[in-house]
Design a protein around this motif. Structure first.
Motif, PDB file in Angstrom:
ATOM      1  N   PHE A 173       0.851  -1.202   0.000  1.00 29.98           N
ATOM      2  CA  PHE A 173       0.000   0.000   0.000  1.00 29.98           C
ATOM      3  C   PHE A 173       0.886   1.251   0.000  1.00 29.98           C
ATOM      4  O   PHE A 173       0.760   2.117  -0.859  1.00 29.98           O
ATOM      5  N   PHE A 174       1.809   1.332   0.956  1.00 29.62           N
ATOM      6  CA  PHE A 174       2.640   2.547   1.060  1.00 29.62           C
ATOM      7  C   PHE A 174       3.536   2.714  -0.168  1.00 29.62           C
ATOM      8  O   PHE A 174       3.813   3.841  -0.582  1.00 29.62           O
ATOM      9  N   SER A 175       3.948   1.586  -0.755  1.00 31.91           N
ATOM     10  CA  SER A 175       4.850   1.690  -1.911  1.00 31.91           C
ATOM     11  C   SER A 175       4.141   2.290  -3.130  1.00 31.91           C
ATOM     12  O   SER A 175       4.796   2.788  -4.039  1.00 31.91           O
ATOM     13  N   LYS A 176       2.809   2.252  -3.120  1.00 33.60           N
ATOM     14  CA  LYS A 176       2.063   2.838  -4.250  1.00 33.60           C
ATOM     15  C   LYS A 176       1.756   4.317  -4.025  1.00 33.60           C
ATOM     16  O   LYS A 176       1.294   5.015  -4.927  1.00 33.60           O
ATOM     17  N   MET A 177       1.967   4.793  -2.805  1.00 28.29           N
ATOM     18  CA  MET A 177       1.644   6.209  -2.517  1.00 28.29           C
ATOM     19  C   MET A 177       2.688   7.150  -3.120  1.00 28.29           C
ATOM     20  O   MET A 177       3.848   6.780  -3.309  1.00 28.29           O
ATOM     21  N   LYS A 178       2.275   8.391  -3.396  1.00 28.77           N
ATOM     22  CA  LYS A 178       3.226   9.398  -3.863  1.00 28.77           C
ATOM     23  C   LYS A 178       4.216   9.709  -2.740  1.00 28.77           C
ATOM     24  O   LYS A 178       3.834   9.695  -1.557  1.00 28.77           O
ATOM     25  N   ASN A 179       5.428  10.083  -3.110  1.00 25.78           N
ATOM     26  CA  ASN A 179       6.432  10.450  -2.088  1.00 25.78           C
ATOM     27  C   ASN A 179       6.016  11.700  -1.316  1.00 25.78           C
ATOM     28  O   ASN A 179       6.507  11.957  -0.217  1.00 25.78           O
ATOM     29  N   THR A 180       5.133  12.490  -1.912  1.00 22.23           N
ATOM     30  CA  THR A 180       4.703  13.751  -1.291  1.00 22.23           C
ATOM     31  C   THR A 180       3.381  13.596  -0.543  1.00 22.23           C
ATOM     32  O   THR A 180       2.823  14.595  -0.060  1.00 22.23           O
ATOM     33  N   ALA A 181       2.876  12.368  -0.465  1.00 21.35           N
ATOM     34  CA  ALA A 181       1.527  12.186   0.108  1.00 21.35           C
ATOM     35  C   ALA A 181       1.555  12.045   1.631  1.00 21.35           C
ATOM     36  O   ALA A 181       2.530  11.590   2.230  1.00 21.35           O
ATOM     37  N   VAL A 182       0.424  12.447   2.224  1.00 25.59           N
ATOM     38  CA  VAL A 182       0.261  12.415   3.688  1.00 25.59           C
ATOM     39  C   VAL A 182      -0.807  11.380   4.029  1.00 25.59           C
ATOM     40  O   VAL A 182      -1.881  11.355   3.413  1.00 25.59           O
ATOM     41  N   PHE A 183      -0.516  10.543   5.020  1.00 29.24           N
ATOM     42  CA  PHE A 183      -1.398   9.442   5.410  1.00 29.24           C
ATOM     43  C   PHE A 183      -2.004   9.730   6.790  1.00 29.24           C
ATOM     44  O   PHE A 183      -1.273  10.051   7.734  1.00 29.24           O
ATOM     45  N   ILE A 184      -3.324   9.624   6.888  1.00 24.95           N
ATOM     46  CA  ILE A 184      -4.008   9.910   8.162  1.00 24.95           C
ATOM     47  C   ILE A 184      -4.895   8.724   8.535  1.00 24.95           C
ATOM     48  O   ILE A 184      -5.650   8.216   7.696  1.00 24.95           O
ATOM     49  N   ASN A 185      -4.822   8.296   9.786  1.00 20.45           N
ATOM     50  CA  ASN A 185      -5.702   7.209  10.241  1.00 20.45           C
ATOM     51  C   ASN A 185      -6.413   7.590  11.530  1.00 20.45           C
ATOM     52  O   ASN A 185      -5.780   7.843  12.551  1.00 20.45           O
ATOM     53  N   SER A 186      -7.763   7.650  11.453  1.00 20.19           N
ATOM     54  CA  SER A 186      -8.543   7.858  12.680  1.00 20.19           C
ATOM     55  C   SER A 186      -9.572   6.746  12.846  1.00 20.19           C
ATOM     56  O   SER A 186     -10.593   6.936  13.490  1.00 20.19           O
ATOM     57  N   SER A 187      -9.303   5.568  12.266  1.00 20.56           N
ATOM     58  CA  SER A 187     -10.275   4.477  12.413  1.00 20.56           C
ATOM     59  C   SER A 187      -9.851   3.534  13.540  1.00 20.56           C
ATOM     60  O   SER A 187     -10.249   3.723  14.692  1.00 20.56           O
ATOM     61  N   ARG A 188      -9.013   2.561  13.232  1.00 21.37           N
ATOM     62  CA  ARG A 188      -8.440   1.688  14.249  1.00 21.37           C
ATOM     63  C   ARG A 188      -6.997   1.402  13.861  1.00 21.37           C
ATOM     64  O   ARG A 188      -6.673   1.270  12.680  1.00 21.37           O
ATOM     65  N   GLY A 189      -6.141   1.267  14.868  1.00 23.41           N
ATOM     66  CA  GLY A 189      -4.716   1.054  14.625  1.00 23.41           C
ATOM     67  C   GLY A 189      -4.427  -0.171  13.775  1.00 23.41           C
ATOM     68  O   GLY A 189      -3.515  -0.158  12.931  1.00 23.41           O
ATOM     69  N   ALA A 190      -5.217  -1.231  13.967  1.00 27.82           N
ATOM     70  CA  ALA A 190      -4.909  -2.499  13.301  1.00 27.82           C
ATOM     71  C   ALA A 190      -5.138  -2.475  11.796  1.00 27.82           C
ATOM     72  O   ALA A 190      -4.797  -3.434  11.099  1.00 27.82           O
ATOM     73  N   VAL A 191      -5.696  -1.404  11.270  1.00 24.53           N
ATOM     74  CA  VAL A 191      -5.834  -1.274   9.806  1.00 24.53           C
ATOM     75  C   VAL A 191      -4.443  -1.060   9.185  1.00 24.53           C
ATOM     76  O   VAL A 191      -4.214  -1.306   8.007  1.00 24.53           O
ATOM     77  N   VAL A 192      -3.504  -0.623  10.021  1.00 22.25           N
ATOM     78  CA  VAL A 192      -2.165  -0.266   9.540  1.00 22.25           C
ATOM     79  C   VAL A 192      -1.128  -1.270  10.036  1.00 22.25           C
ATOM     80  O   VAL A 192      -1.152  -1.668  11.201  1.00 22.25           O
ATOM     81  N   ASN A 193      -0.230  -1.644   9.145  1.00 19.00           N
ATOM     82  CA  ASN A 193       0.950  -2.386   9.572  1.00 19.00           C
ATOM     83  C   ASN A 193       1.996  -1.347   9.973  1.00 19.00           C
ATOM     84  O   ASN A 193       2.547  -0.652   9.125  1.00 19.00           O
ATOM     85  N   GLN A 194       2.218  -1.210  11.264  1.00 16.98           N
ATOM     86  CA  GLN A 194       3.034  -0.092  11.763  1.00 16.98           C
ATOM     87  C   GLN A 194       4.513  -0.213  11.410  1.00 16.98           C
ATOM     88  O   GLN A 194       5.191   0.791  11.244  1.00 16.98           O
TER      89      GLN A 194
END
Ligand code: NDP
Ligand code: DGY
Length: 328
Positions: free
Chosen positions: A230-251
């Motif tokens: 997922f992160f490898s497909k994001m733009k280098n200039t992009a900002v990621f925000i998560n306000s759902s649940r921590g487990a949606v993200v591989n930290q």
């Protein structure tokens, strides 16, 4: 001689705002026992407190699984959670036992959307870094290249999960001059037209967005959704925000993406675990803003959530309508 009506036992797993406690205390049919602390009930105390309970008022930090339901026993008619998220509850087990569930949708939507927008702006415009530089003497002069970030005007925003909160976030972001609003989820939403939302495959959202906001529920499908690929497909200039649940993200993958410059910055209101240990690698990064799960934390919202959770509980105990019953 009159016989007293049998009281129904209720266990409340934490001190909650007085709005809810007042409702429960005024309910003649309830005998309320409370884990009278601001800190979570231990597992042992939860298993003890729930014994023989007819109603349980719990929090998102209480894991409600088969063991807790077994400890409660056959009296348990209703579980009311002081949250809209219900990923902390073993819904299949609860359903099997015919127990009703109350939760708190809608009443926290505005507060959570507002906090998410605040987190996005703080992360993208590097507010915590700026505040720190003022305090530590790093502010030597106005400098053309110093503390620059990313603005919303003319940007593409991608929202993962355009539900109640996702939609409220979109409505708040559009007036900042957002050019395109993409969203992904299981189904296209009719309400998306209000924000000119384009329903796109997740990969499109990830690769085309300047800001990605995660506001979906945590389910087996969304667990670990934001990973290395997922992160490898994001733009280098992009900002990621998560306000759902921590487990949606591989930290670990997020740490790698942030520290390698694969993505620009991240703002998290939710983590795994909560609290995030103070020595966690994410906390060493200047481009990562972490908040302690405060999306719904306004005085009025928490008061309203508390009253709603209490009313849900009473409806379940009395076998009548619950103001917000989870339909599963
Ligand atoms: P909703 O049920 O309204 O929205 C959830 C959204 O998640 C839906 O749009 C749904 O889309 C989407 N979703 C479900 N599965 C997937 C998937 N596989 N991929 C992408 N999207 C998916 O809930 P709310 O908006 O009220 O709340 C959302 C979540 O926010 C809560 O579950 C909770 O975890 C979190 N929350 C966090 C707070 C905080 O303090 N940080 C405060 C309040 C909530 P679809 O309908 O297409 O399936
Ligand atoms: C929820 O309600 O699910 C939040 O995470 C806390 O308000």
């Amino acid at each position: 001689m009159q016989t007293a009506a049998k009281l129904m036992k209720v266990f409340v797993t934490r001190r909650i705002p007085q709005e809810g406690m007042k409702i429960l205390s005024a309910a003649a049919e309830c005998e309320v026992s409370l884990w009278d602390s601001d800190e979570p009930v231990s597992r042992a105390e939860l298993l003890k407190g729930v014994q023989g309970a007819h109603g349980l008022l719990c929090l998102l930090s209480d894991k409600i699984d088969a063991e807790v339901l077994d400890a409660a026993g056959p009296n348990l008619k209703v579980i009311s959670t002081l949250s809209v998220g219900f990923d902390h509850m073993a819904i299949d087990e609860i359903k099997k036992r015919g127990i009703r569930v109350g939760y708190t949708p809608d009443v926290l939507t505005d507060a959570t959307a507002e906090l998410t927008v605040a987190l996005l702006l703080a992360t993208a415009r590097r507010l915590p870094e700026g505040v720190e530089e003022v305090k530590n003497g790093g502010w030597s002069s106005w400098k053309p290249l110093w503390l620059c970030g990313y603005g919303l005007s003319g940007s593409t925003v991608g929202i993962i999960g355009l539900g109640r909160i996702g939609m409220a976030i979109a409505q708040r972001l559009m007036p900042f001059g957002v050019k395109r609003l993409l969203y992904s989820g299981r189904t296209a939403k009719a309400h998306a037209t209000e924000v000119n939302g384009e329903f796109v495959p997740l990969d499109t959202l990830v690769s085309e967005s300047d800001f990605i906001v995660v506001s979906c529920s945590l389910t087996p499908e969304t667990q670990g959704l934001c990973d290395k690929a997922f992160f490898s497909k994001m733009k280098n200039t992009a900002v990621f925000i998560n306000s759902s649940r921590g487990a949606v993200v591989n930290q670990e993958d997020l740490y790698e993406a942030l520290s390698s410059g694969q993505i620009a910055a991240a703002g998290l209101d939710v983590t795994t675990p909560e609290p995030l240990p103070t020595n966690h690698p994410l906390l060493t990064l200047k481009n990562c803003v972490v908040l302690p799960h405060i999306g719904s934390a306004t005085y009025s919202t928490r008061g309203i959530m508390s009253a709603l959770a209490a009313r849900n509980l009473l409806g379940g105990l009395q076998g009548t309508e619950m103001p917000s019953e989870l339909n599963f």
